[in-house]
Motif scaffolding. Structure first.
Motif, PDB file in Angstrom:
ATOM      1  N   MET A 345       0.817  -1.211   0.000  1.00 38.96           N
ATOM      2  CA  MET A 345       0.000   0.000   0.000  1.00 38.96           C
ATOM      3  C   MET A 345       0.853   1.264   0.000  1.00 38.96           C
ATOM      4  N   TRP A 346       1.989   1.224   0.730  1.00 44.02           N
ATOM      5  CA  TRP A 346       2.840   2.409   0.867  1.00 44.02           C
ATOM      6  C   TRP A 346       4.131   2.241   0.066  1.00 44.02           C
ATOM      7  N   THR A 398       1.064   6.717  -1.179  1.00 44.40           N
ATOM      8  CA  THR A 398       0.172   5.664  -1.696  1.00 44.40           C
ATOM      9  C   THR A 398      -0.019   5.768  -3.203  1.00 44.40           C
ATOM     10  N   ASN A 401      -1.343   3.021  -5.605  1.00 50.74           N
ATOM     11  CA  ASN A 401      -1.891   1.978  -4.741  1.00 50.74           C
ATOM     12  C   ASN A 401      -3.248   2.361  -4.162  1.00 50.74           C
TER      13      ASN A 401
END
Length: 554
Positions: A345-346, A398, A401
Protein backbone atom coordinates in the motif's frame (compact mmCIF):
# COMPACT_ATOMS: atom_id res chain seq x y z
CA UNK A 1 -5.87 61.84 -0.39
CA UNK A 2 -3.93 65.10 0.08
CA UNK A 3 -0.25 65.13 0.98
CA UNK A 4 0.63 66.13 4.54
CA UNK A 5 4.19 67.33 3.91
CA UNK A 6 3.24 71.03 3.82
CA UNK A 7 1.55 70.80 7.21
CA UNK A 8 4.64 69.08 8.60
CA UNK A 9 6.91 71.84 7.28
CA UNK A 10 4.69 74.59 8.73
CA UNK A 11 4.65 72.87 12.11
CA UNK A 12 8.40 72.41 11.99
CA UNK A 13 8.99 76.09 11.12
CA UNK A 14 6.77 77.14 14.00
CA UNK A 15 8.70 74.81 16.31
CA UNK A 16 12.03 76.33 15.24
CA UNK A 17 10.77 79.87 15.93
CA UNK A 18 9.64 78.90 19.42
CA UNK A 19 12.89 77.09 20.06
CA UNK A 20 14.94 80.10 18.95
CA UNK A 21 13.04 82.42 21.30
CA UNK A 22 13.41 79.97 24.17
CA UNK A 23 17.14 79.62 23.60
CA UNK A 24 17.62 83.40 23.49
CA UNK A 25 15.82 83.86 26.79
CA UNK A 26 17.64 81.03 28.54
CA UNK A 27 20.98 81.77 26.90
CA UNK A 28 21.16 78.24 25.42
CA UNK A 29 22.91 77.45 22.14
CA UNK A 30 21.04 75.69 19.36
CA UNK A 31 22.96 72.89 17.65
CA UNK A 32 24.12 73.40 14.07
CA UNK A 33 21.37 73.02 11.47
CA UNK A 34 22.87 71.96 8.15
CA UNK A 35 20.95 71.89 4.92
CA UNK A 36 22.06 69.28 2.36
CA UNK A 37 24.27 70.57 -0.44
CA UNK A 38 25.49 69.41 -3.85
CA UNK A 39 22.17 67.69 -4.52
CA UNK A 40 22.51 65.60 -7.68
CA UNK A 41 19.82 63.51 -9.39
CA UNK A 42 20.49 60.80 -11.95
CA UNK A 43 17.49 59.30 -13.77
CA UNK A 44 18.00 56.26 -15.97
CA UNK A 45 15.03 55.15 -18.11
CA UNK A 46 15.04 51.35 -18.20
CA UNK A 47 15.69 49.88 -21.63
CA UNK A 48 16.83 53.16 -23.15
CA UNK A 49 18.72 52.71 -26.42
CA UNK A 50 19.22 54.35 -29.80
CA UNK A 51 16.23 52.44 -31.14
CA UNK A 52 14.12 53.12 -28.04
CA UNK A 53 15.35 56.47 -26.63
CA UNK A 54 12.48 56.68 -24.13
CA UNK A 55 12.76 53.16 -22.73
CA UNK A 56 11.55 49.64 -23.40
CA UNK A 57 7.87 50.29 -22.67
CA UNK A 58 7.95 49.10 -19.08
CA UNK A 59 7.68 52.69 -17.86
CA UNK A 60 10.39 52.03 -15.25
CA UNK A 61 12.92 54.70 -14.29
CA UNK A 62 15.83 54.10 -11.90
CA UNK A 63 16.67 57.12 -9.76
CA UNK A 64 19.94 57.67 -7.88
CA UNK A 65 20.27 60.81 -5.74
CA UNK A 66 23.26 62.01 -3.75
CA UNK A 67 23.81 65.02 -1.51
CA UNK A 68 26.16 66.04 1.24
CA UNK A 69 24.67 66.01 4.78
CA UNK A 70 21.42 64.35 3.59
CA UNK A 71 19.55 61.93 5.85
CA UNK A 72 16.50 61.09 3.72
CA UNK A 73 15.13 61.89 0.29
CA UNK A 74 11.58 62.48 -0.86
CA UNK A 75 10.61 61.89 -4.51
CA UNK A 76 7.59 63.59 -6.10
CA UNK A 77 7.39 61.81 -9.43
CA UNK A 78 5.19 64.24 -11.37
CA UNK A 79 2.39 61.71 -11.87
CA UNK A 80 0.65 62.30 -8.53
CA UNK A 81 2.68 59.75 -6.57
CA UNK A 82 5.37 60.26 -3.92
CA UNK A 83 7.93 58.13 -2.11
CA UNK A 84 10.53 58.43 0.65
CA UNK A 85 13.97 56.82 0.23
CA UNK A 86 16.62 56.52 2.91
CA UNK A 87 19.55 55.80 0.62
CA UNK A 88 18.55 57.90 -2.40
CA UNK A 89 17.95 54.96 -4.75
CA UNK A 90 14.56 53.90 -6.03
CA UNK A 91 12.72 52.68 -9.12
CA UNK A 92 9.43 54.21 -10.19
CA UNK A 93 6.96 52.82 -12.74
CA UNK A 94 5.15 55.35 -14.93
CA UNK A 95 1.94 53.79 -16.16
CA UNK A 96 0.34 56.32 -18.51
CA UNK A 97 0.62 54.73 -21.96
CA UNK A 98 2.56 56.50 -24.67
CA UNK A 99 5.54 58.86 -24.48
CA UNK A 100 5.10 61.37 -21.65
CA UNK A 101 7.18 64.05 -19.92
CA UNK A 102 7.30 64.26 -16.12
CA UNK A 103 8.81 66.91 -13.85
CA UNK A 104 10.35 65.07 -10.88
CA UNK A 105 11.01 66.98 -7.66
CA UNK A 106 13.49 65.59 -5.15
CA UNK A 107 13.78 66.98 -1.62
CA UNK A 108 16.85 66.12 0.46
CA UNK A 109 16.39 66.43 4.23
CA UNK A 110 19.29 67.08 6.58
CA UNK A 111 19.63 67.64 10.32
CA UNK A 112 16.63 69.14 12.15
CA UNK A 113 14.57 68.91 8.96
CA UNK A 114 16.59 71.41 6.95
CA UNK A 115 16.02 70.68 3.26
CA UNK A 116 17.24 71.33 -0.25
CA UNK A 117 15.31 70.51 -3.39
CA UNK A 118 15.80 70.27 -7.11
CA UNK A 119 13.84 69.17 -10.17
CA UNK A 120 14.60 67.10 -13.22
CA UNK A 121 12.57 66.13 -16.28
CA UNK A 122 12.20 62.58 -17.57
CA UNK A 123 10.61 61.40 -20.80
CA UNK A 124 9.24 57.88 -20.54
CA UNK A 125 7.55 55.45 -22.90
CA UNK A 126 5.01 53.02 -21.39
CA UNK A 127 2.85 50.45 -23.13
CA UNK A 128 2.04 48.21 -20.13
CA UNK A 129 -1.35 46.55 -19.93
CA UNK A 130 -2.83 43.57 -18.15
CA UNK A 131 -6.40 43.09 -19.44
CA UNK A 132 -6.99 40.01 -17.26
CA UNK A 133 -6.16 41.83 -14.01
CA UNK A 134 -8.10 44.90 -15.16
CA UNK A 135 -11.17 42.74 -15.85
CA UNK A 136 -10.96 40.97 -12.48
CA UNK A 137 -10.36 44.23 -10.61
CA UNK A 138 -13.29 46.13 -12.12
CA UNK A 139 -15.57 43.35 -13.30
CA UNK A 140 -15.43 45.04 -16.70
CA UNK A 141 -17.73 47.77 -15.38
CA UNK A 142 -17.65 48.31 -11.61
CA UNK A 143 -16.77 46.11 -8.66
CA UNK A 144 -16.67 46.78 -4.91
CA UNK A 145 -14.12 45.12 -2.62
CA UNK A 146 -14.11 44.70 1.18
CA UNK A 147 -11.46 43.67 3.68
CA UNK A 148 -11.58 39.86 3.91
CA UNK A 149 -12.17 39.94 7.67
CA UNK A 150 -13.13 36.26 7.85
CA UNK A 151 -9.83 35.07 6.32
CA UNK A 152 -6.60 34.47 8.24
CA UNK A 153 -3.84 37.02 7.56
CA UNK A 154 -6.27 39.55 6.03
CA UNK A 155 -3.88 42.11 7.53
CA UNK A 156 -0.23 41.30 8.11
CA UNK A 157 3.32 42.55 8.01
CA UNK A 158 6.65 40.93 7.20
CA UNK A 159 9.98 41.52 5.46
CA UNK A 160 9.74 43.09 2.02
CA UNK A 161 11.74 40.21 0.53
CA UNK A 162 11.84 36.46 1.03
CA UNK A 163 8.40 36.33 2.63
CA UNK A 164 5.59 33.77 2.79
CA UNK A 165 2.97 35.88 1.08
CA UNK A 166 -0.05 34.28 2.74
CA UNK A 167 1.33 34.07 6.26
CA UNK A 168 3.49 37.16 6.99
CA UNK A 169 6.06 36.29 9.62
CA UNK A 170 6.00 39.42 11.80
CA UNK A 171 2.24 39.59 12.26
CA UNK A 172 -0.88 38.04 10.68
CA UNK A 173 -4.35 38.97 11.92
CA UNK A 174 -6.74 36.14 12.75
CA UNK A 175 -10.28 36.04 11.34
CA UNK A 176 -12.31 39.02 12.63
CA UNK A 177 -9.44 39.93 14.97
CA UNK A 178 -10.07 43.67 14.67
CA UNK A 179 -13.81 43.42 15.25
CA UNK A 180 -13.29 43.50 19.01
CA UNK A 181 -11.20 46.68 18.93
CA UNK A 182 -13.88 49.10 17.67
CA UNK A 183 -11.98 49.15 14.40
CA UNK A 184 -14.48 47.15 12.34
CA UNK A 185 -16.54 50.29 11.67
CA UNK A 186 -13.58 52.03 9.99
CA UNK A 187 -11.82 49.03 8.46
CA UNK A 188 -13.98 45.98 7.88
CA UNK A 189 -16.90 48.04 6.49
CA UNK A 190 -14.77 50.04 4.04
CA UNK A 191 -15.95 49.93 0.42
CA UNK A 192 -13.29 50.05 -2.30
CA UNK A 193 -14.89 50.43 -5.72
CA UNK A 194 -12.96 50.18 -9.00
CA UNK A 195 -14.85 51.25 -12.15
CA UNK A 196 -14.10 51.58 -15.84
CA UNK A 197 -14.64 55.04 -17.36
CA UNK A 198 -13.77 55.43 -21.01
CA UNK A 199 -10.87 53.00 -20.83
CA UNK A 200 -9.56 54.44 -17.55
CA UNK A 201 -9.89 52.97 -14.06
CA UNK A 202 -11.53 55.19 -11.45
CA UNK A 203 -11.32 54.48 -7.72
CA UNK A 204 -13.87 55.44 -5.07
CA UNK A 205 -13.00 54.78 -1.43
CA UNK A 206 -15.95 54.93 0.99
CA UNK A 207 -14.52 54.81 4.51
CA UNK A 208 -17.77 55.80 6.24
CA UNK A 209 -16.04 58.93 7.54
CA UNK A 210 -13.15 57.20 9.32
CA UNK A 211 -9.92 55.47 8.34
CA UNK A 212 -7.72 52.94 10.14
CA UNK A 213 -4.25 54.55 10.46
CA UNK A 214 -0.94 52.86 11.17
CA UNK A 215 0.51 54.24 14.41
CA UNK A 216 3.48 55.78 12.58
CA UNK A 217 1.11 58.05 10.66
CA UNK A 218 -1.80 58.67 13.00
CA UNK A 219 -0.22 61.83 14.57
CA UNK A 220 -0.35 63.47 11.13
CA UNK A 221 -4.12 63.18 11.30
CA UNK A 222 -4.77 64.04 14.93
CA UNK A 223 -3.99 60.71 16.56
CA UNK A 224 -1.72 59.86 19.46
CA UNK A 225 0.76 57.66 17.63
CA UNK A 226 0.70 55.18 20.52
CA UNK A 227 -1.13 52.55 18.47
CA UNK A 228 -3.07 52.01 15.26
CA UNK A 229 -6.16 54.20 15.42
CA UNK A 230 -9.50 54.91 13.75
CA UNK A 231 -9.58 58.63 12.94
CA UNK A 232 -12.04 60.96 11.22
CA UNK A 233 -10.87 61.39 7.65
CA UNK A 234 -12.41 62.50 4.36
CA UNK A 235 -11.59 59.79 1.84
CA UNK A 236 -11.29 62.37 -0.92
CA UNK A 237 -13.79 61.17 -3.53
CA UNK A 238 -13.00 59.66 -6.91
CA UNK A 239 -9.41 59.37 -8.10
CA UNK A 240 -7.63 57.85 -11.07
CA UNK A 241 -5.90 54.49 -10.90
CA UNK A 242 -3.39 52.96 -13.27
CA UNK A 243 -1.73 49.57 -13.59
CA UNK A 244 2.00 49.07 -14.03
CA UNK A 245 4.65 46.34 -13.78
CA UNK A 246 5.26 45.61 -10.11
CA UNK A 247 9.04 45.46 -10.39
CA UNK A 248 9.33 43.89 -6.92
CA UNK A 249 11.52 40.96 -7.88
CA UNK A 250 9.03 38.39 -6.56
CA UNK A 251 8.79 35.15 -8.52
CA UNK A 252 6.02 34.35 -10.98
CA UNK A 253 4.31 32.09 -8.46
CA UNK A 254 4.25 34.86 -5.84
CA UNK A 255 2.76 37.74 -7.80
CA UNK A 256 0.72 38.73 -10.83
CA UNK A 257 3.54 41.11 -11.74
CA UNK A 258 1.08 44.00 -11.73
CA UNK A 259 0.79 46.98 -9.38
CA UNK A 260 -2.08 49.40 -8.72
CA UNK A 261 -1.01 53.07 -8.65
CA UNK A 262 -3.33 55.58 -6.95
CA UNK A 263 -3.31 59.30 -7.74
CA UNK A 264 -3.48 61.99 -5.04
CA UNK A 265 -2.07 59.75 -2.33
CA UNK A 266 -4.87 57.17 -2.53
CA UNK A 267 -4.60 53.98 -0.51
CA UNK A 268 -6.40 50.72 0.27
CA UNK A 269 -8.25 50.82 3.60
CA UNK A 270 -5.27 50.72 6.03
CA UNK A 271 -3.11 53.84 5.85
CA UNK A 272 0.63 53.06 5.73
CA UNK A 273 1.87 55.99 3.64
CA UNK A 274 1.87 54.02 0.37
CA UNK A 275 0.04 54.70 -2.91
CA UNK A 276 1.31 51.72 -4.92
CA UNK A 277 0.09 48.19 -4.16
CA UNK A 278 1.36 45.02 -5.79
CA UNK A 279 -1.37 42.52 -6.68
CA UNK A 280 -0.08 39.16 -5.47
CA UNK A 281 -3.16 37.24 -6.61
CA UNK A 282 -6.65 38.06 -7.85
CA UNK A 283 -9.76 36.07 -8.79
CA UNK A 284 -13.39 36.98 -9.40
CA UNK A 285 -13.99 37.16 -5.64
CA UNK A 286 -10.65 37.50 -3.82
CA UNK A 287 -7.65 39.82 -4.06
CA UNK A 288 -4.35 39.68 -2.13
CA UNK A 289 -2.10 42.76 -2.24
CA UNK A 290 0.96 44.11 -0.50
CA UNK A 291 2.63 47.53 -0.23
CA UNK A 292 5.93 48.83 1.07
CA UNK A 293 5.39 51.05 4.10
CA UNK A 294 6.15 54.67 3.16
CA UNK A 295 8.68 55.33 5.92
CA UNK A 296 10.25 51.87 6.12
CA UNK A 297 11.20 50.20 2.82
CA UNK A 298 12.23 47.03 4.66
CA UNK A 299 8.62 46.27 5.62
CA UNK A 300 5.76 45.04 3.46
CA UNK A 301 2.13 45.14 4.61
CA UNK A 302 -0.24 42.50 3.29
CA UNK A 303 -4.00 42.87 2.79
CA UNK A 304 -6.67 40.46 1.57
CA UNK A 305 -9.92 41.66 0.03
CA UNK A 306 -13.16 39.94 -0.96
CA UNK A 307 -16.34 40.88 -2.80
CA UNK A 308 -18.38 39.72 0.21
CA UNK A 309 -19.50 42.60 2.50
CA UNK A 310 -18.58 42.48 6.18
CA UNK A 311 -22.09 41.72 7.45
CA UNK A 312 -22.34 38.72 5.12
CA UNK A 313 -18.91 37.51 6.25
CA UNK A 314 -20.21 37.70 9.82
CA UNK A 315 -23.27 35.58 9.17
CA UNK A 316 -22.95 32.51 11.33
CA UNK A 317 -19.90 34.14 12.91
CA UNK A 318 -21.22 33.83 16.43
CA UNK A 319 -20.97 30.53 18.25
CA UNK A 320 -19.94 28.02 15.63
CA UNK A 321 -22.16 25.05 15.03
CA UNK A 322 -20.61 21.64 15.43
CA UNK A 323 -19.13 20.46 12.15
CA UNK A 324 -21.18 17.81 10.37
CA UNK A 325 -19.30 15.62 7.93
CA UNK A 326 -20.78 14.55 4.59
CA UNK A 327 -18.76 11.34 4.63
CA UNK A 328 -19.54 8.51 7.06
CA UNK A 329 -18.51 5.32 5.22
CA UNK A 330 -14.95 4.11 5.77
CA UNK A 331 -13.36 3.73 2.31
CA UNK A 332 -9.79 2.83 3.30
CA UNK A 333 -7.58 2.84 6.37
CA UNK A 334 -4.27 1.74 7.81
CA UNK A 335 -4.35 1.14 11.57
CA UNK A 336 -0.68 0.02 11.64
CA UNK A 337 -1.53 -3.03 13.71
CA UNK A 338 1.02 -5.36 12.12
CA UNK A 339 4.74 -5.82 12.62
CA UNK A 340 5.89 -3.90 9.53
CA UNK A 341 4.74 -1.28 7.07
CA UNK A 342 2.41 -2.59 4.36
CA UNK A 343 4.58 -2.01 1.28
CA UNK A 344 1.75 -3.23 -0.91
CA UNK A 345 0.00 0.00 0.00
CA UNK A 346 2.84 2.41 0.87
CA UNK A 347 5.80 3.35 -1.37
CA UNK A 348 9.11 4.57 0.01
CA UNK A 349 10.65 7.65 -1.56
CA UNK A 350 14.45 7.51 -1.34
CA UNK A 351 17.02 10.31 -1.45
CA UNK A 352 16.96 14.09 -1.19
CA UNK A 353 15.18 14.90 -4.43
CA UNK A 354 16.19 17.92 -6.46
CA UNK A 355 17.35 20.76 -4.20
CA UNK A 356 15.96 19.08 -1.09
CA UNK A 357 12.65 18.17 -2.75
CA UNK A 358 12.41 21.75 -3.99
CA UNK A 359 12.40 23.09 -0.41
CA UNK A 360 16.12 23.10 0.52
CA UNK A 361 15.46 20.21 2.94
CA UNK A 362 18.57 18.73 4.56
CA UNK A 363 17.60 15.10 5.12
CA UNK A 364 18.15 11.95 3.05
CA UNK A 365 15.11 9.67 2.99
CA UNK A 366 15.66 5.92 3.57
CA UNK A 367 13.57 2.82 4.25
CA UNK A 368 15.21 2.35 7.63
CA UNK A 369 13.65 5.43 9.20
CA UNK A 370 10.04 4.18 9.16
CA UNK A 371 8.79 1.26 11.23
CA UNK A 372 5.61 -0.04 12.86
CA UNK A 373 5.88 -0.24 16.65
CA UNK A 374 3.08 -1.10 19.11
CA UNK A 375 0.29 -0.18 16.70
CA UNK A 376 1.85 3.05 15.48
CA UNK A 377 3.74 4.08 12.38
CA UNK A 378 6.96 5.73 13.61
CA UNK A 379 8.87 8.00 11.22
CA UNK A 380 12.18 9.03 12.80
CA UNK A 381 14.50 11.84 11.77
CA UNK A 382 18.10 11.35 12.90
CA UNK A 383 21.32 13.30 12.85
CA UNK A 384 23.50 10.84 10.94
CA UNK A 385 25.58 10.94 7.79
CA UNK A 386 24.05 9.39 4.68
CA UNK A 387 24.96 9.89 1.00
CA UNK A 388 26.49 13.31 1.65
CA UNK A 389 23.73 14.56 3.97
CA UNK A 390 23.80 15.10 7.73
CA UNK A 391 20.28 13.84 8.52
CA UNK A 392 18.10 10.85 7.63
CA UNK A 393 14.34 10.41 7.73
CA UNK A 394 11.51 8.73 5.79
CA UNK A 395 8.80 9.70 3.32
CA UNK A 396 6.07 7.32 2.13
CA UNK A 397 3.12 7.64 -0.26
CA UNK A 398 0.17 5.66 -1.70
CA UNK A 399 0.73 6.65 -5.34
CA UNK A 400 -0.76 4.04 -7.76
CA UNK A 401 -1.89 1.98 -4.74
CA UNK A 402 -4.63 4.10 -3.20
CA UNK A 403 -5.99 7.23 -4.87
CA UNK A 404 -9.37 8.90 -4.45
CA UNK A 405 -11.51 11.94 -5.31
CA UNK A 406 -13.42 13.74 -2.53
CA UNK A 407 -13.85 12.42 0.99
CA UNK A 408 -12.66 12.98 4.55
CA UNK A 409 -9.09 12.20 5.58
CA UNK A 410 -8.53 11.65 9.30
CA UNK A 411 -5.06 11.11 10.79
CA UNK A 412 -4.28 10.72 14.51
CA UNK A 413 -0.68 11.68 15.14
CA UNK A 414 1.92 13.00 17.58
CA UNK A 415 4.65 15.36 16.39
CA UNK A 416 8.46 15.01 16.70
CA UNK A 417 10.26 17.34 19.07
CA UNK A 418 13.13 19.66 18.16
CA UNK A 419 13.98 22.83 16.29
CA UNK A 420 14.21 22.19 12.55
CA UNK A 421 11.75 19.28 12.40
CA UNK A 422 9.07 19.65 9.72
CA UNK A 423 6.53 16.80 9.65
CA UNK A 424 3.69 16.79 7.14
CA UNK A 425 0.51 14.90 6.27
CA UNK A 426 -0.46 15.81 2.70
CA UNK A 427 -1.74 14.84 -0.76
CA UNK A 428 -0.64 15.27 -4.38
CA UNK A 429 -2.66 14.91 -7.58
CA UNK A 430 -2.44 11.44 -9.12
CA UNK A 431 -1.42 12.99 -12.47
CA UNK A 432 1.74 14.41 -10.90
CA UNK A 433 4.05 12.48 -13.28
CA UNK A 434 2.15 13.84 -16.28
CA UNK A 435 1.58 17.54 -15.48
CA UNK A 436 4.13 18.25 -12.74
CA UNK A 437 3.87 20.58 -9.79
CA UNK A 438 2.02 22.87 -9.04
CA UNK A 439 -0.34 22.04 -11.94
CA UNK A 440 -1.20 18.73 -10.28
CA UNK A 441 -2.34 20.47 -7.06
CA UNK A 442 -1.19 19.90 -3.48
CA UNK A 443 -3.28 19.68 -0.31
CA UNK A 444 -1.32 20.02 2.92
CA UNK A 445 -3.62 18.56 5.57
CA UNK A 446 -1.09 19.26 8.32
CA UNK A 447 2.29 20.99 8.47
CA UNK A 448 4.00 21.65 11.79
CA UNK A 449 7.47 22.96 12.58
CA UNK A 450 9.51 22.38 15.71
CA UNK A 451 10.63 26.01 15.71
CA UNK A 452 7.01 27.15 16.18
CA UNK A 453 5.43 24.34 18.23
CA UNK A 454 2.32 26.28 19.25
CA UNK A 455 0.84 26.42 15.75
CA UNK A 456 -0.17 23.98 13.03
CA UNK A 457 -1.13 24.87 9.49
CA UNK A 458 -2.77 23.67 6.28
CA UNK A 459 -2.18 24.87 2.73
CA UNK A 460 -3.31 24.60 -0.89
CA UNK A 461 -0.75 24.80 -3.72
CA UNK A 462 -1.87 25.23 -7.33
CA UNK A 463 -0.97 27.42 -10.34
CA UNK A 464 -0.84 31.07 -9.24
CA UNK A 465 -0.83 30.09 -5.56
CA UNK A 466 2.14 27.87 -4.87
CA UNK A 467 5.34 27.83 -2.84
CA UNK A 468 5.52 31.01 -0.77
CA UNK A 469 2.24 32.19 -2.31
CA UNK A 470 0.16 29.16 -1.28
CA UNK A 471 -3.26 29.65 0.31
CA UNK A 472 -2.56 29.01 4.01
CA UNK A 473 -4.62 28.69 7.18
CA UNK A 474 -3.29 27.97 10.66
CA UNK A 475 -4.41 27.56 14.26
CA UNK A 476 -3.01 27.21 17.75
CA UNK A 477 -2.17 23.78 19.13
CA UNK A 478 -1.05 22.61 22.57
CA UNK A 479 1.09 19.60 23.51
CA UNK A 480 1.67 18.64 19.87
CA UNK A 481 4.75 16.55 20.77
CA UNK A 482 3.41 14.91 23.93
CA UNK A 483 -0.19 14.13 22.96
CA UNK A 484 -1.95 12.67 19.93
CA UNK A 485 -4.19 15.04 17.94
CA UNK A 486 -6.56 14.34 15.07
CA UNK A 487 -5.82 16.22 11.85
CA UNK A 488 -8.61 16.22 9.26
CA UNK A 489 -9.50 17.50 5.81
CA UNK A 490 -13.00 17.22 4.35
CA UNK A 491 -12.84 17.58 0.58
CA UNK A 492 -15.83 18.22 -1.71
CA UNK A 493 -16.29 19.82 -5.11
CA UNK A 494 -17.39 23.04 -3.35
CA UNK A 495 -14.84 23.40 -0.55
CA UNK A 496 -11.97 21.88 1.40
CA UNK A 497 -12.36 22.18 5.18
CA UNK A 498 -9.49 21.67 7.63
CA UNK A 499 -10.06 20.63 11.25
CA UNK A 500 -7.96 20.07 14.36
CA UNK A 501 -9.51 17.69 16.91
CA UNK A 502 -12.90 18.16 15.26
CA UNK A 503 -12.79 21.99 15.23
CA UNK A 504 -12.83 23.85 11.90
CA UNK A 505 -10.06 26.44 11.53
CA UNK A 506 -9.68 26.95 7.77
CA UNK A 507 -11.96 26.61 4.73
CA UNK A 508 -10.96 26.86 1.07
CA UNK A 509 -13.65 27.49 -1.55
CA UNK A 510 -13.18 24.90 -4.28
CA UNK A 511 -14.53 25.15 -7.84
CA UNK A 512 -14.01 23.79 -11.33
CA UNK A 513 -11.06 26.13 -11.97
CA UNK A 514 -8.81 24.41 -9.39
CA UNK A 515 -6.98 21.07 -9.78
CA UNK A 516 -8.77 19.72 -6.67
CA UNK A 517 -11.42 17.74 -8.56
CA UNK A 518 -9.63 14.50 -9.44
CA UNK A 519 -7.77 11.63 -7.81
CA UNK A 520 -5.10 12.39 -5.18
CA UNK A 521 -2.75 10.15 -3.19
CA UNK A 522 -1.51 10.42 0.41
CA UNK A 523 2.00 11.31 1.66
CA UNK A 524 3.56 11.14 5.15
CA UNK A 525 7.03 12.45 5.95
CA UNK A 526 9.32 14.24 8.40
CA UNK A 527 11.66 16.77 6.79
CA UNK A 528 14.55 18.58 8.44
CA UNK A 529 15.26 22.28 7.96
CA UNK A 530 14.31 23.70 4.59
CA UNK A 531 12.18 26.68 3.65
CA UNK A 532 9.58 26.06 6.35
CA UNK A 533 11.47 23.93 8.85
CA UNK A 534 14.07 26.62 9.35
CA UNK A 535 17.22 26.41 11.46
CA UNK A 536 18.02 23.02 12.96
CA UNK A 537 18.85 22.96 16.67
CA UNK A 538 22.59 22.14 17.00
CA UNK A 539 21.68 19.80 19.89
CA UNK A 540 19.16 17.83 17.82
CA UNK A 541 19.88 14.10 17.60
CA UNK A 542 16.62 12.34 16.72
CA UNK A 543 12.84 12.66 17.01
CA UNK A 544 9.81 10.79 15.67
CA UNK A 545 6.36 11.47 14.31
CA UNK A 546 4.00 8.74 15.54
CA UNK A 547 0.81 7.97 13.61
CA UNK A 548 -1.92 5.90 15.21
CA UNK A 549 -4.06 5.59 12.07
CA UNK A 550 -4.88 7.02 8.65
CA UNK A 551 -8.56 6.78 7.61
CA UNK A 552 -10.42 7.93 4.51
CA UNK A 553 -14.22 8.19 4.47
CA UNK A 554 -16.61 8.66 1.56
Amino acid sequence: MKSTINFKNIFFLFFLILLSVSCAEEDYELGEITAPSNLDVNAQVVGQSEEMPNGDGSGNVNFTVTAENAMTYKFMYGDGSEEVSFDGTTTHSYSENGVNDYIVTVVAYGTAGASTNTTTEVTVFSDFSNPEVEQLLTGGDSKTWYVAASQPAHLGVGPATGENMNNPSYYAAGPFEKAGEDISSCFYTDELTFSMNGGNIVYNYNNNGQTFFNAAYSPDFGGTGAEDECLDYDSGGAMNVSLSPSGSGLTEGQTTGTAINFSNGGFMSYYIGASTYEILSITETTMHVRAIMGNDPALAWYLKFTTTPFDEQQEGGGEEEEFETQFEDLLWSDEFDGDALNTGMWNFEIGNGQNGWGNNERQYYTEDNAEVVDGNLVITARREAESGFDFTSARINTMDNFEFTYGRVEVRAKMPEGGGTWPAIWMLGADFDEVGWPATGEVDIMEWVGNNPGRTSSALHYPGNSGGNAVVGDTQIQNATSEFHVYEAEWTEDRITFLLDGEVYFTFENDASTPFNKDFFLILNVAMGGNLGGEIDPAFQEASMEIDYVRVYQ
